[in-house]
Scaffold this motif. Structure first.
Motif, mmCIF file in Angstrom:
data_model
loop_
_atom_site.group_PDB
_atom_site.id
_atom_site.type_symbol
_atom_site.label_atom_id
_atom_site.label_comp_id
_atom_site.label_asym_id
_atom_site.label_seq_id
_atom_site.Cartn_x
_atom_site.Cartn_y
_atom_site.Cartn_z
ATOM 1 N N VAL A 35 0.923 -1.209 -0.061
ATOM 2 C CA VAL A 35 -0.037 -0.060 0.036
ATOM 3 C C VAL A 35 0.869 1.149 -0.130
ATOM 4 O O VAL A 35 1.589 1.436 0.958
ATOM 5 C CB VAL A 35 -0.828 0.040 1.251
ATOM 6 C CG1 VAL A 35 -1.682 1.399 1.222
ATOM 7 C CG2 VAL A 35 -1.763 -1.096 1.372
ATOM 8 N N GLY A 36 0.792 2.087 -1.021
ATOM 9 C CA GLY A 36 1.578 3.103 -1.192
ATOM 10 C C GLY A 36 0.754 4.441 -0.612
ATOM 11 O O GLY A 36 -0.057 4.813 -1.227
ATOM 12 N N PHE A 37 1.190 5.118 0.467
ATOM 13 C CA PHE A 37 0.109 6.141 1.081
ATOM 14 C C PHE A 37 0.947 7.553 0.924
ATOM 15 O O PHE A 37 2.147 7.697 1.165
ATOM 16 C CB PHE A 37 -0.263 5.778 2.476
ATOM 17 C CG PHE A 37 -0.979 7.130 2.886
ATOM 18 C CD1 PHE A 37 -2.127 7.038 2.876
ATOM 19 C CD2 PHE A 37 -0.033 7.942 3.785
ATOM 20 C CE1 PHE A 37 -2.756 8.183 3.530
ATOM 21 C CE2 PHE A 37 -0.680 9.073 4.304
ATOM 22 C CZ PHE A 37 -2.168 9.221 4.239
ATOM 23 N N ASP A 38 0.103 8.383 0.588
ATOM 24 C CA ASP A 38 0.682 9.781 0.414
ATOM 25 C C ASP A 38 -0.187 10.777 0.528
ATOM 26 O O ASP A 38 -1.552 10.543 0.237
ATOM 27 C CB ASP A 38 1.605 10.285 -0.881
ATOM 28 C CG ASP A 38 2.265 11.604 -0.981
ATOM 29 O OD1 ASP A 38 3.457 11.348 -0.823
ATOM 30 O OD2 ASP A 38 1.931 12.535 -0.705
ATOM 31 N N SER A 39 -0.141 11.881 1.473
ATOM 32 C CA SER A 39 -1.253 12.715 1.797
ATOM 33 C C SER A 39 -1.676 13.793 0.671
ATOM 34 O O SER A 39 -2.681 14.274 0.976
ATOM 35 C CB SER A 39 -0.770 13.374 3.208
ATOM 36 O OG SER A 39 0.244 14.311 2.876
ATOM 37 N N ASN A 40 -0.760 13.498 -0.449
ATOM 38 C CA ASN A 40 -1.207 14.762 -1.369
ATOM 39 C C ASN A 40 -1.914 13.857 -2.331
ATOM 40 O O ASN A 40 -1.343 13.041 -3.325
ATOM 41 C CB ASN A 40 0.020 15.290 -2.054
ATOM 42 C CG ASN A 40 0.000 16.233 -3.304
ATOM 43 O OD1 ASN A 40 -1.288 16.324 -3.644
ATOM 44 N ND2 ASN A 40 0.962 16.865 -3.362
ATOM 45 N N PHE A 69 -1.934 2.653 -4.825
ATOM 46 C CA PHE A 69 -1.680 4.097 -4.543
ATOM 47 C C PHE A 69 -2.988 4.688 -3.785
ATOM 48 O O PHE A 69 -4.006 4.617 -4.518
ATOM 49 C CB PHE A 69 -1.078 4.550 -5.774
ATOM 50 C CG PHE A 69 0.461 4.422 -6.084
ATOM 51 C CD1 PHE A 69 1.454 4.617 -5.418
ATOM 52 C CD2 PHE A 69 0.297 3.750 -7.420
ATOM 53 C CE1 PHE A 69 2.826 4.044 -6.055
ATOM 54 C CE2 PHE A 69 1.570 3.371 -7.863
ATOM 55 C CZ PHE A 69 2.648 3.446 -7.184
ATOM 56 N N THR A 70 -2.590 5.406 -2.799
ATOM 57 C CA THR A 70 -3.990 6.025 -2.102
ATOM 58 C C THR A 70 -3.479 7.124 -1.267
ATOM 59 O O THR A 70 -2.555 7.414 -0.571
ATOM 60 C CB THR A 70 -4.539 5.103 -1.146
ATOM 61 O OG1 THR A 70 -5.711 5.362 -0.476
ATOM 62 C CG2 THR A 70 -3.698 4.242 -0.252
ATOM 63 N N ALA A 71 -4.531 7.977 -0.972
ATOM 64 C CA ALA A 71 -4.558 9.123 -0.129
ATOM 65 C C ALA A 71 -5.232 8.863 1.120
ATOM 66 O O ALA A 71 -5.555 9.963 1.819
ATOM 67 C CB ALA A 71 -4.690 10.384 -0.955
ATOM 68 N N ASP A 72 -6.052 7.691 1.185
ATOM 69 C CA ASP A 72 -6.746 7.421 2.178
ATOM 70 C C ASP A 72 -6.094 6.517 3.439
ATOM 71 O O ASP A 72 -5.805 5.481 2.962
ATOM 72 C CB ASP A 72 -8.108 6.615 1.739
ATOM 73 C CG ASP A 72 -9.082 6.082 2.600
ATOM 74 O OD1 ASP A 72 -8.941 6.784 3.747
ATOM 75 O OD2 ASP A 72 -9.999 5.441 2.484
ATOM 76 N N PRO A 73 -6.123 7.302 4.669
ATOM 77 C CA PRO A 73 -5.264 6.672 5.577
ATOM 78 C C PRO A 73 -5.815 5.178 6.054
ATOM 79 O O PRO A 73 -5.369 4.334 6.726
ATOM 80 C CB PRO A 73 -5.326 7.486 6.881
ATOM 81 C CG PRO A 73 -6.541 8.626 6.368
ATOM 82 C CD PRO A 73 -6.495 8.505 4.891
ATOM 83 N N VAL A 110 -2.760 4.996 14.260
ATOM 84 C CA VAL A 110 -4.392 4.504 14.386
ATOM 85 C C VAL A 110 -4.583 3.063 13.546
ATOM 86 O O VAL A 110 -5.469 2.519 13.904
ATOM 87 C CB VAL A 110 -5.144 5.527 13.484
ATOM 88 C CG1 VAL A 110 -6.484 5.147 13.219
ATOM 89 C CG2 VAL A 110 -5.045 6.821 14.187
ATOM 90 N N ALA A 111 -3.609 2.693 12.652
ATOM 91 C CA ALA A 111 -3.743 1.534 11.837
ATOM 92 C C ALA A 111 -2.926 0.468 12.791
ATOM 93 O O ALA A 111 -3.010 -0.569 12.080
ATOM 94 C CB ALA A 111 -3.067 1.703 10.369
ATOM 95 N N LEU A 112 -2.360 0.841 13.540
ATOM 96 C CA LEU A 112 -1.174 -0.367 14.118
ATOM 97 C C LEU A 112 -1.942 -1.457 15.028
ATOM 98 O O LEU A 112 -2.907 -1.058 15.721
ATOM 99 C CB LEU A 112 -0.152 0.410 15.213
ATOM 100 C CG LEU A 112 1.110 -0.373 15.433
ATOM 101 C CD1 LEU A 112 1.860 -0.551 13.971
ATOM 102 C CD2 LEU A 112 1.949 0.426 16.308
ATOM 103 N N LYS A 113 -1.405 -2.817 14.646
ATOM 104 C CA LYS A 113 -1.969 -3.831 15.277
ATOM 105 C C LYS A 113 -1.017 -4.602 16.017
ATOM 106 O O LYS A 113 0.226 -4.508 15.565
ATOM 107 C CB LYS A 113 -2.787 -4.676 14.206
ATOM 108 C CG LYS A 113 -3.756 -3.725 13.478
ATOM 109 C CD LYS A 113 -4.178 -4.569 12.212
ATOM 110 C CE LYS A 113 -3.062 -4.776 11.024
ATOM 111 N NZ LYS A 113 -2.819 -3.305 10.493
ATOM 112 N N PRO A 114 -1.453 -5.399 16.906
ATOM 113 C CA PRO A 114 -0.370 -6.367 17.557
ATOM 114 C C PRO A 114 0.438 -7.172 16.542
ATOM 115 O O PRO A 114 -0.506 -7.779 15.512
ATOM 116 C CB PRO A 114 -1.251 -7.062 18.438
ATOM 117 C CG PRO A 114 -2.417 -6.416 18.798
ATOM 118 C CD PRO A 114 -2.779 -5.583 17.482
#
Length: 430
Positions: A35-40, A69-73, A110-114
């Motif tokens: 998952v490639g995340f960028d806020s732009n 590719f996504t800007a959705d957290p 927010v997305a972190l898991k054990p």
């Protein structure tokens, strides 16, 4: 973790898809699900069309990449191995700006898991990962490092514009919060790095190793800049001095020049910041920064002196500056010291024109409030070749004379034309 990633049962997320994050994300995507995340969102839209906004990677680099590719957290919640590659700039007072890093940590928390891993690649001062980022991860996730998730650091070493030493061909340093974390991180990066993995004994050692790489280069260049100033006053060709000194096996042939970009011109301030927090004011690092930051003013003053010597009133002159990016053959304009040089010239009321075959006019206008011309005009009083783009290397004296009027002046900051001078042109180089 590594087996689950290989079997594509788990995903890697790369946060920040710029000069560093995008090559890392695409390399991982050849082996794993990413998952490639960028806020732009504009950048993400370009990436979805297989277009690199930085113009570093060709379209075929996206072929075969298993990447979203996504800007959705919210999309980050499906990932289990997080890589942070956001910018770490300084503010106008040369103080580290950790906002991008803090925001990335919040989004990941927010997305972190054990069982998850978080690895930072952004250049920081020693201790930043554990002292500044980790508390945010734990607070936002409600999890505890070591018990619930693993933390690591692997400094980026990508050299923009370098087509020979690519990501896979540069030794990768990794470190984790414990031996298990270090080994797993080494295994994951080992899947994409041909040159090998170096396991640092701690996260702080890895952080420090990265920052001193660029501090050392900054200091070496500052020495050459200071020598260039001294030799110019003596009428000695600095390049000839370097050439002669290079005949000794242990002389390192650094060259003088403008020191910009997001690494050499920025990273020393991170170590300076941490040192000052500890109550120590570094002398050598400070000195190198002062010299390198003063070079735009020195060059502008030199040009004004040359104009006056030729009975040219600076306020009535027109000067062409060729090149604005922070180094040759790339589009990156971040922390460009050429922009500082342009401002220094404009402070003398000089009419400055700027061209660059790589820089984006929109980015230049947004970042510096400067305008790029599509092509040069004529009747210039002087030309400053500030960046050694390949397109400039084949230019000759006739070309420059065609751009300038009487008593032409050429400032060659990269020494491109030192062996092909013309008696009609007043020539100066660093």
């Amino acid at each position: 973790m590594i087996n689950a990633l290989r079997q594509k049962e788990k995903k890697i997320a790369v946060i920040g898809l710029g000069y560093i994050g995008l090559p890392v994300a695409l390399a991982f995507a050849q082996q794993f699900r990413v998952v490639g995340f960028d806020s732009n969102p504009d950048r993400v839209a370009m990436l979805q069309r297989a277009e690199d906004p930085s113009r570093e990677l060709p379209a075929d680099a996206f072929i075969g990449a298993d990447i979203l590719f996504t800007a959705d957290p919210n999309e980050l919640k499906q990932a289990h191995f997080f890589v942070v590659a956001v910018p770490t700039p300084v503010d106008e007072y040369k103080v580290p700006n950790l906002r991008p890093l803090i925001r990335a940590s919040e989004v990941i928390g927010v997305a972190l898991k054990p069982g998850d891993y978080v690895v930072y690649e952004s250049t920081v001062y020693p201790g930043c990962t554990e002292d500044d980022c980790l508390p945010i991860l734990e607070f936002c996730s409600g999890l505890t490092v070591g018990r619930d998730f693993k933390l690591g650091y692997s400094p980026e070493r990508i050299n923009p514009g370098d087509k020979t030493r690519t990501l896979a061909d540069i030794l990768k340093v990794v470190a984790g919060n414990d031996e298990e974390a270090t080994q797993t991180i080494a295994d994951v990066y080992g899947a994409i790095i041909r040159e090998g993995i170096y396991k640092a004994p701690s996260i702080q050692v890895a952080e420090a190793a990265k920052v001193i790489e660029n501090v050392q280069r900054d200091l070496n260049i500052s020495l050459m800049n200071e020598l260039a100033i001294i030799f110019d006053k003596m009428g000695i060709d600095t390049q000839e001095v370097i050439k002669a000194a290079s005949t000794k096996w242990n002389f390192i042939p650094f060259t003088p020049g403008l020191v910009g970009g997001h690494c050499i011109g920025v990273d020393p301030y991170y170590l300076l910041h941490k040192s000052r927090q500890l109550g120590y004011e570094p002398q050598v690092i400070n000195s190198g920064r002062r010299v390198n930051d003063s070079m735009p003013d020195y060059i502008a003053t030199k040009l004004v002196q040359m104009l006056l010597q030729r009975a040219k009133n600076p306020s009535e002159t027109k000067v062409l500056v060729m090149g604005l990016t922070f180094k040759e053959n790339i589009a990156d304009i971040r922390n460009s010291k050429v922009a500082d040089l342009v401002r220094e010239l404009m402070a003398y009321s000089i009419n400055v024109h700027i061209i660059d075959p790589y820089a984006s006019p929109n980015e230049v206008a947004r970042e510096y409030g400067l305008s790029l011309l599509d092509k040069p005009a004529d009747q210039y009083d002087a030309v400053v070749v500030a960046v050694g783009h390949d397109e400039y290397k084949e230019l000759d004296a006739d070309y420059f004379k065609s751009l300038m009027k009487n008593a032409p002046i050429l400032l060659d900051l990269k020494g491109l034309y030192r062996t092909n001078k013309d008696d009609e042109i007043s020539y100066w180089q660093l």
